[in-house]
Design a protein around this motif. Sequence first.
Motif, PDB file in Angstrom:
ATOM      1  N   MET A 216       1.193  -1.113   0.151  1.00 34.71           N
ATOM      2  CA  MET A 216      -0.463  -0.140  -0.084  1.00 34.71           C
ATOM      3  C   MET A 216       0.765   1.792  -0.037  1.00 34.71           C
ATOM      4  O   MET A 216       0.498   2.655   0.170  1.00 34.71           O
ATOM      5  N   GLY A 217       2.111   1.012   0.054  1.00 33.23           N
ATOM      6  CA  GLY A 217       3.196   2.308  -0.158  1.00 33.23           C
ATOM      7  C   GLY A 217       2.871   2.708   1.544  1.00 33.23           C
ATOM      8  O   GLY A 217       3.769   3.868   1.235  1.00 33.23           O
ATOM      9  N   ILE A 218       3.412   1.922   2.081  1.00 33.16           N
ATOM     10  CA  ILE A 218       3.754   2.085   3.383  1.00 33.16           C
ATOM     11  C   ILE A 218       4.723   1.347   4.277  1.00 33.16           C
ATOM     12  O   ILE A 218       4.891   0.742   4.714  1.00 33.16           O
ATOM     13  N   LYS A 219       5.667   2.357   4.713  1.00 32.95           N
ATOM     14  CA  LYS A 219       7.016   1.676   4.934  1.00 32.95           C
ATOM     15  C   LYS A 219       6.409   1.442   7.041  1.00 32.95           C
ATOM     16  O   LYS A 219       6.309   2.328   7.386  1.00 32.95           O
ATOM     17  N   ALA A 220       7.145   0.509   6.761  1.00 32.37           N
ATOM     18  CA  ALA A 220       6.775  -0.069   8.879  1.00 32.37           C
ATOM     19  C   ALA A 220       7.829  -0.885   8.953  1.00 32.37           C
ATOM     20  O   ALA A 220       8.762  -1.602   7.679  1.00 32.37           O
TER      21      ALA A 220
END
Length: 259
Positions: A216-220
């Motif tokens: 989803m384009g979320i860096k974690a």
Amino acid sequence: MLLWRKGKDHRPKVTLGITGWWSPRVHINGSVRHLKYRGAPESNLWKNRHPKRRNFIKERKFDILSLMNNAVGNLTWEQKSVIIGSVLGDGHLRKIEGRRFAFLEIQHSIKAKEYCEWKYSILKSICKSPPKIRKMDEKREVIKFQTREHPEIDEIYRQFYEGKKKVVPKNFILNPLSLAIWFMDDGSKSRGSIYLNCQQFDWKSQRRLLHALRLMGIKARMNKDKKYYRIRILKESTKKFLEIIKPYLHYSMFYKLPG
């Protein structure tokens, strides 16, 4: 009476209309649907109350299978998303021994009463009764409800459970509503950072959740919290994360957002 069967769990019953043979219907999962015929029947038999209509209709092929696939009671995209998001969070899927399908059980603190009732409003069509308040002890009250047993919930159960243990299926993909539900259930903030609690999952499942966020384009990354791990959204992705979930947040959960 005419009977058609599709698989072990579907046995639709076709009956005739009240006014005679003009309006045949199919009964599926307690709902009644009027049938359409394949092909164009002969005009004399179709338009007039011809004495041979009885035999004619018996011989026609009704489009039963396509009707069953769209029967009343199928879960909507919104309902599936809420169920999956709840499974990632505070919800639990249960299957009673001897029963055919699983059901969802939702339980929240009484402080989240409005949020719980909002979930119920989305799942109302597949629920037995409205949320009820239960007193667990002298200091603790909860609000809870559960859905009916449902074949599509059973499918989710088979994907997300190994025995009684929650897991994340391989190639799992999140959507914005499921992510928002997960955050409202098990999300938190600390010193300007956003965390998603996933301590209930094993390491493999946690890595799959990380991968779903990255899609989803979320860096974690994983963050150790005492003995267990949780997911921390990197500050460079905080804005992206909030843009995705904000349209789906219930107003009672705005307090979880970073200032």
